[in-house]
Design an enzyme around this catalytic site. Structure first.
Site, PDB file in Angstrom:
ATOM      1  N   GLY A 261       0.803  -1.211   0.000  1.00 58.45           N
ATOM      2  CA  GLY A 261       0.000   0.000   0.000  1.00 58.45           C
ATOM      3  C   GLY A 261       0.837   1.262   0.000  1.00 58.45           C
ATOM      4  N   ASP A 262       2.143   1.103  -0.079  1.00 57.55           N
ATOM      5  CA  ASP A 262       3.043   2.262  -0.109  1.00 57.55           C
ATOM      6  C   ASP A 262       4.274   1.870  -0.923  1.00 57.55           C
ATOM      7  OD1 ASP A 262       4.399   4.748   0.596  1.00 57.55           O
ATOM      8  OD2 ASP A 262       3.028   4.861   2.301  1.00 57.55           O
ATOM      9  N   ASP A 263       5.369   2.608  -0.765  1.00 56.67           N
ATOM     10  CA  ASP A 263       6.571   2.327  -1.552  1.00 56.67           C
ATOM     11  C   ASP A 263       7.071   0.908  -1.287  1.00 56.67           C
ATOM     12  OD1 ASP A 263       6.540   5.060  -2.370  1.00 56.67           O
ATOM     13  OD2 ASP A 263       7.578   5.607  -0.517  1.00 56.67           O
ATOM     14  N   SER A 294       2.433  -1.625  -6.679  1.00 52.73           N
ATOM     15  CA  SER A 294       1.967  -0.632  -5.723  1.00 52.73           C
ATOM     16  C   SER A 294       1.292   0.509  -6.486  1.00 52.73           C
ATOM     17  CB  SER A 294       3.134  -0.099  -4.885  1.00 52.73           C
ATOM     18  OG  SER A 294       2.655   0.783  -3.889  1.00 52.73           O
TER      19      SER A 294
END
Length: 481
Positions: A261-263, A294
């Site tokens: 959900g992020d980098d 992502s």
């Protein structure tokens, strides 16, 4: 006479039969005993092998998914600590579902998860001690106060390994995500694995699921190997970064698959005035054979907390699928620090919003005490041998007015645009550099130097020390009692 001999023979046989039965029973029990003591073993690769071994079941561990094993893990590690100076110890987690809160590892120690072992993070907040914020951040990421200790944690260690036969660590993060979205967290969410002030770290051959926040976070550490890790979290889960080397030296990340959900990888070194004061950069970092999905973040992010500096990052053989951007630089006025000597080659991207993205106005700050005169230095950013398709915008490169990003080099890059792409594929401001063999044609601030410069963008030929690490073949023996 004959009858007398027959009678004596029957008498001897009658006496012998019970003895034979006893011998047979003893033999059977001996076989069962030998079976009970049967030793199976397995091998695995590690930076260090251990002289002593134990299983979590030896300390009362119960793998039913309901019983808390926090005490069992703490007792096991405390008992095994006596071997830290005597060949080290390894703790085996067999098949099962092992519910636990946070626990701390020790030096010269290996935690090994069986392929069917599941570590389940406790939902009881009482099993998550609160510790101080990181000194290079000045505050927690979710709240100004402290932070919950990571599930697997260690500080001031030497030679620590978390590995397995692709065993699973499940952070059961939904509870934490809900509390974050509702603004009810008093402290920053825990990570799955974190080591501070530690030298010689191996994290390998594991599956990490549903972390409350970041998954793997080595910080203020050196000589780190992260290898063969699968990380899975919902693409809408908040701040579930994959692997975040933070103020670390000599790190190798390879053969990892991340849905986040992020980098997928975020390289960091402290936040604003706190990171500047702490002054510990991340440097000598190798990232290779990474696959990232992502949709709302970067494949590899440099920053935004980069105030201690980031230097000598080498990324190659990278694949991004349905991801917002490739290698992204995030910084802002007040960050200070630097991002320089960055090398990327052999990157393939499918279905992207941006292939190249640099941001000089990433606005989040630790507090209002940052120095507006602290400007970051961004220079020596090299990309070559890049292929992308179904891309909405080739590049968005935005430096800082009066503080341009310089030394940008892009060569041999083919960006296939999506059917509904932006009319202007490149936007550039406050940057400088060159290109060669780039499609579609780049902005005027990155002039094409012609085909003779196709190999112009550097990629170092010498190896880093972490690439010289030799793995050993280690053995663990399972005693079936």
């Amino acid at each position: 006479m004959e009858l007398s001999r027959m009678s004596r023979l029957r008498s001897q046989v009658t006496k012998l039969v019970p003895l034979l039965i006893v011998v047979a029973l003893l033999s059977q029990r001996g076989a069962e005993s030998r079976k009970a003591r049967r030793l199976d073993s397995f091998e695995y690769n590690a930076i260090s092998c251990r002289a002593h071994s134990a299983s979590i079941t030896d300390f009362g561990g119960v793998g039913d998914g309901k019983t808390s094993n926090t005490k069992a893990f703490k007792d096991a590690i405390n008992q095994l600590s006596q071997y830290s100076s005597d060949g080290g110890a390894q703790l085996y987690v067999p098949a099962g579902k092992w519910l636990t809160g946070s626990f701390n590892l020790i030096s010269h120690f290996t935690l090994y998860l069986h392929k069917d072992a599941f570590l389940l993070a406790s939902q009881d907040l009482n099993e998550w001690p609160v510790i101080k914020p990181l000194p290079s951040y000045g505050r927690g990421r979710d709240a100004a106060a402290g932070r919950y200790t990571s599930l697997i944690f260690g500080t001031n260690l030497t030679d620590v390994i978390v590995t397995g036969d692709n065993g699973t660590i499940d952070g059961q993060g939904a509870l934490w995500w809900q509390q974050f979205h509702k603004g009810k967290l008093k402290y920053t969410r825990p990570y799955l694995i974190e080591f501070m002030y530690t030298d010689n770290i191996q994290i390998s051959s594991l599956t990490l699921l549903n972390s409350p926040s970041w998954n793997v976070h080595p910080v203020y550490s050196s000589n780190i190997l992260v290898q063969g890790i699968t990380i899975i979290a919902p693409v809408t889960s908040p701040n579930t970064d994959g692997i975040n080397p933070d103020s670390c030296t000599n790190t190798r990340i390879e053969d990892c698959y991340i849905v986040s959900g992020d980098d997928c990888v975020a390289v960091k070194s402290g936040w604003d005035e706190y990171g500047i004061a702490y002054g510990m950069p991340t440097k000598q970092l190798v990232i290779r054979r990474l696959t990232c999905i992502s949709p709302y973040s970067a494949t590899i992010a440099l920053g935004s907390e980069m105030s201690g500096g980031i230097q000598d990052v080498r990324a190659e053989d990278i694949k991004a699928i349905n991801t917002e951007s490739g290698v992204r630089i995030k910084t802002a006025v007040g960050r200070g620090g630097y991002v320089k000597d960055i090398y990327v080659r052999g990157m393939t991207m499918h279905t992207m919003k941006w292939a190249f993205w640099m941001t000089g106005n990433y606005g989040s700050h630790a507090d209002n005490h940052y120095d507006p005169k602290a400007l970051p230095v961004i220079q020596g950013i090299n990309y070559r041998d890049i292929v992308a398709d179904n891309v909405s915008m080739a590049a968005r490169l935005e430096g800082i007015s009066g503080d341009p990003f310089t030394g940008i080099c892009i060569a041999n890059a083919t960006i296939g645009m999506a059917a509904k792409h932006k009319k202007v594929p490149w936007t550039c401001a406050d940057i400088g550099g060159m290109t060669s063999g780039v499609t579609p044609p780049p902005c005027e601030l990155l002039p094409d130097q012609g085909p003779e410069k196709i190999r112009a963008c550097d990629f170092p030929t010498e190896s880093l020390p972490i690439d010289m690490v030799e793995m050993k073949k280690c053995t663990y023996r399972i005693n079936y009692l």
